[in-house]
Enzyme design. Sequence first.
Site, short mmCIF file in Angstrom:
data_model
loop_
_atom_site.label_atom_id
_atom_site.label_comp_id
_atom_site.label_asym_id
_atom_site.label_seq_id
_atom_site.Cartn_x
_atom_site.Cartn_y
_atom_site.Cartn_z
N ASN A 94 64.81 -21.14 3.81
CA ASN A 94 65.76 -22.67 4.13
C ASN A 94 65.10 -23.66 3.59
OD1 ASN A 94 67.51 -24.31 4.97
ND2 ASN A 94 67.25 -23.79 7.20
N TRP A 95 65.28 -24.04 2.47
CA TRP A 95 64.61 -25.30 1.74
C TRP A 95 65.08 -26.71 2.69
CZ3 TRP A 95 64.80 -24.45 -4.08
CH2 TRP A 95 63.71 -23.26 -4.42
N LYS A 96 66.06 -26.75 3.35
CA LYS A 96 66.43 -27.94 3.80
C LYS A 96 66.70 -28.79 3.01
CE LYS A 96 64.42 -26.14 8.07
NZ LYS A 96 64.00 -26.41 9.61
N HIS A 124 73.50 -23.59 12.13
CA HIS A 124 71.94 -24.14 11.97
C HIS A 124 71.56 -25.26 13.17
CE1 HIS A 124 67.70 -25.51 11.20
NE2 HIS A 124 67.62 -24.43 10.64
N GLU A 137 70.00 -27.95 13.03
CA GLU A 137 70.03 -29.21 12.77
C GLU A 137 71.52 -29.71 12.40
OE1 GLU A 137 66.99 -28.49 9.54
OE2 GLU A 137 65.47 -28.32 11.26
N GLU A 191 66.92 -18.72 16.55
CA GLU A 191 65.90 -19.68 15.95
C GLU A 191 65.84 -20.60 17.35
OE1 GLU A 191 65.69 -20.38 11.53
OE2 GLU A 191 67.31 -21.53 12.25
N GLY A 251 60.03 -25.96 13.05
CA GLY A 251 59.57 -27.19 12.38
C GLY A 251 58.28 -27.64 13.16
N SER A 272 59.09 -21.82 12.75
CA SER A 272 57.52 -21.76 12.40
C SER A 272 57.09 -20.53 12.18
CB SER A 272 56.90 -22.31 13.74
OG SER A 272 57.40 -23.67 13.79
N GLY A 299 61.59 -21.88 7.03
CA GLY A 299 61.77 -23.42 6.60
C GLY A 299 60.77 -23.87 5.86
N GLY A 300 59.70 -24.39 6.42
CA GLY A 300 58.44 -25.00 6.02
C GLY A 300 57.56 -23.96 5.10
#
Length: 245
Positions: A9-11, A91, A93, A163, A169, A208, A229-230
């Site tokens: 998930n590159w956001k 999600h 966010e 999640e 993050g 994470s 993500g990251g």
Amino acid sequence: MRNKILAANWKMNLTLPEVELWVKKFNGFNWQSDTKEVRVYPSALFIPMLQNNFSHVGAQNFYYEPSGAFTGELSLEQLSSVGSSSVLIGHSERRELFHEDNAFITQKVKAAADKNLSFILCCGENLAQREGKTHLHFIEQQLKSALSSFDRSKLSLLCIAYEPIWAIGTGLHANAAQITEMHAFIRSLLLELFGSDASSVPILYGGSVNPENAASIFSCPEVAGALVGGASLDPHVFHQLWEQL
Ligand code: PGA
């Protein structure tokens, strides 16, 4: 047996030159497997170019109406027409920053199911809920609401990602006991809602995930992969996760 899933998930990260570099670096690693698959959820701008490189590219967001006067939005029809094979829904966010509530998420699930498009449905509690021990109840509410109009004949479209918000993050991740408890709980909920066919619905962990904690997360029962993500922004790091899956 369904494939294990490693989803990036590159956001709202990576520009066009950075995406091109990502693909070049990605292609330098061996991703062959009969038991696991990579999924990439880039900015929707890059879906058309990435669908030539990856068997599964999806969208991070969409609006549930098929077309119309919804300035700035993307429909499932549009996303599918440029090669999106699936979507993320729910999600944290989107829920927190863009105020997508349970009713809105239920509509998105309905739209994806109506289009026969596979989706990853995200759920997760915040720190106060975890500390107040209401996390199981909260996840139950989130999932029961999101899936309230979902028919068991469409179960092959469904993938869940647990999640915890406090782990996204932040560098904090749920420990093996917490993940095991939640994944078992989600599985029993799915079985209660949809019967034994729900035993094959993949349940991912997200929050994470990194090369240091991946092995312990992936060894938890019921963990069918990760939404990352990251650690997905660097193909080398992402590949280290792949090797541990
Ligand atoms: P993270 O994000 O791996 O950077 O914590 C996961 C996600 O939000 O899907």
